[in-house]
Design an enzyme around this catalytic site. Structure first.
Site, PDB file in Angstrom:
ATOM      1  N   CYS A 114       0.815  -1.214   0.000  1.00  0.00           N
ATOM      2  CA  CYS A 114       0.000   0.000   0.000  1.00  0.00           C
ATOM      3  C   CYS A 114       0.852   1.271   0.000  1.00  0.00           C
ATOM      4  O   CYS A 114       0.382   2.324  -0.431  1.00  0.00           O
ATOM      5  CB  CYS A 114      -0.929  -0.009   1.202  1.00  0.00           C
ATOM      6  SG  CYS A 114      -2.046  -1.419   1.130  1.00  0.00           S
ATOM      7  N   HIS A 259      -3.800   6.920   1.302  1.00  0.00           N
ATOM      8  CA  HIS A 259      -4.021   5.596   0.719  1.00  0.00           C
ATOM      9  C   HIS A 259      -5.397   5.132   1.161  1.00  0.00           C
ATOM     10  O   HIS A 259      -5.760   5.242   2.333  1.00  0.00           O
ATOM     11  CB  HIS A 259      -2.941   4.629   1.198  1.00  0.00           C
ATOM     12  CG  HIS A 259      -3.330   3.198   1.039  1.00  0.00           C
ATOM     13  ND1 HIS A 259      -3.687   2.683  -0.174  1.00  0.00           N
ATOM     14  CD2 HIS A 259      -3.479   2.196   1.950  1.00  0.00           C
ATOM     15  CE1 HIS A 259      -4.029   1.408  -0.014  1.00  0.00           C
ATOM     16  NE2 HIS A 259      -3.910   1.095   1.263  1.00  0.00           N
ATOM     17  N   ASN A 289      -9.957  -1.075  -1.639  1.00  0.00           N
ATOM     18  CA  ASN A 289      -8.522  -0.830  -1.456  1.00  0.00           C
ATOM     19  C   ASN A 289      -7.780  -1.436  -2.648  1.00  0.00           C
ATOM     20  O   ASN A 289      -7.727  -2.660  -2.779  1.00  0.00           O
ATOM     21  CB  ASN A 289      -8.089  -1.473  -0.135  1.00  0.00           C
ATOM     22  CG  ASN A 289      -6.597  -1.338   0.142  1.00  0.00           C
ATOM     23  OD1 ASN A 289      -5.813  -1.035  -0.752  1.00  0.00           O
ATOM     24  ND2 ASN A 289      -6.225  -1.594   1.389  1.00  0.00           N
TER      25      ASN A 289
END
Ligand code: COA
Length: 333
Positions: A114, A259, A289
């Site tokens: 990430c 993020h 995500n």
């Protein structure tokens, strides 16, 4: 010393929309649970006959090039962040280089999950500052959907992740664009969010796929509450670090693009920094995500919606597997 700035942003998400209702038909979950805990309403899953990590990245690249008024041939290096490369090796950077028809420019792969896009941006920024390259294509792209356990056993991760790609073109500039980047890791928590296989930590017999009876080690293992607890602390720290390094305060931030891990994490950070709603960009509701893809997709969308304007101070921040975390401050020009 040279500076670098982002001159083009692009993104691509697969056509197939997967709603929480659709997932509820595959596993024991429901729309309310997913929205309450994560904020996610839908995500995109690839069509395996059509989409690959490299060709999604190529589509995002073409959009970024068009916005920058540049040609493919202007790119002189690729930094590609993904933890879901098309092949175990080589990485997706070379596949993108081939797909774009670029003959022999270098391609570097980054596997920082990430935080991958900010690690990639930081690497590209450093290359430009040394004068080694002038125009670098920075990618964050993932295909998570085909690895998810879409049964009740995998529900704590299956509802979170989605597919997509984002691209940024970074160029040498007289003006300061990327002000600073800040990269961190703490490998003590590596196994709190990881995929074990196909890893080289196994003895020979166990590395033969036909010997592996329990294939759950190929799926994402995530200690959700541990990730959450560390994320909120590290996000805050690394944003503060970036502001202090540049003698700025939270009031100077025009747009925070975190993020897109979980809407609850973004909201926690927003509250902590006392940022108004229009100063934080979230699109996790639509895409879930997308790991390394999430920041460049969000940046590209925010730009398209006119939310990034000349002279704005943009703050990027990420946390994820490793654990790794990172931030970047950008003065838009
Ligand atoms: N649907 C319905 N119930 C679910 C579920 C789902 N998709 N996933 C888990 N549950 C259940 C659990 O089995 C558990 O049931 P139990 O109490 O009967 O044992 C219950 O919900 C609570 O599970 P828990 O894991 O404690 O929930 P949580 O409040 O921690 O939320 C996450 C889970 C994953 C949403 C949350 O921990 C989180 O968002 N963590 C951060 C993850 C993240 O950001 N990852 C990306 C990193 S970059």
């Amino acid at each position: 010393m040279l500076n670098s700035k982002i001159v083009g942003l692009g993104h691509y998400v697969p056509e197939r929309v997967v709603t929480n209702e659709e997932l509820s038909g595959m596993m024991d979950t429901n729309n309310e649970w997913i929205i309450e805990r994560t904020g996610i309403e839908q995500r995109r899953f690839i069509d395996p006959a059509k989409d690959t990590v490299a060709n999604m990245a190529a589509k995002a690249t073409h959009m970024a090039l068009e916005r920058a008024n540049l040609e493919v041939s202007d790119i002189d290096f690729i930094v590609f962040a993904t933890i879901t490369p098309d092949y175990f090796f080589p990485g997706s950077g070379v596949l993108l280089q081939r797909e774009l028809g670029l003959e022999s420019i270098g391609a570097l792969d980054i596997r920082n999950a990430c935080s991958g896009f900010i690690y990639a941006l930081s690497t590209a920024d450093a290359f430009i500052k040394t004068g080694m390259y002038k125009t670098i294509l920075v990618i964050g792209a993932e295909i998570q959907s085909t690895a998810l356990d879409l049964t009740t056993r995998g529900r704590n991760t299956a509802v979170i992740f989605g597919d997509g790609a984002g691209a940024a073109i970074l160029q040498a500039s007289d003006h300061k664009g990327v002000l600073s980047t800040h990269l961190h890791s703490d490998g003590r928590f590596a196994e709190e969010l990881y995929v074990k296989d196909p890893g080289s930590s196994r003895p020979h017999a166990e590395r033969q796929p036909e010997q592996i009876l329990d294939t759950s080690s190929f799926k994402v293992h995530m200690n959700g509450s541990m990730v959450f607890k560390h994320a909120v602390v590290r996000f805050s720290e690394v944003i503060m670090e970036a502001l202090e390094k540049n003698n700025l305060t939270k009031d100077d931030i025009d747009l925070l693009i975190p993020h897109q891990a979980n809407l609850r994490i973004s909201q926690f950070i927003q509250k902590k920094f006392e940022l108004a709603d229009d100063k934080v960009y979230n699109n996790i509701m639509r895409y879930g995500n997308t790991t390394a893809g999430s920041i460049p997709i969000a940046m590209s969308e925010a730009f398209g919606e006119g939310k990034i304007k000349p002279n704005d101070l943009i703050c990027l921040a990420a946390f994820g597997s490793g654990f790794t975390w990172a931030s970047a401050l950008i003065r838009w020009s």
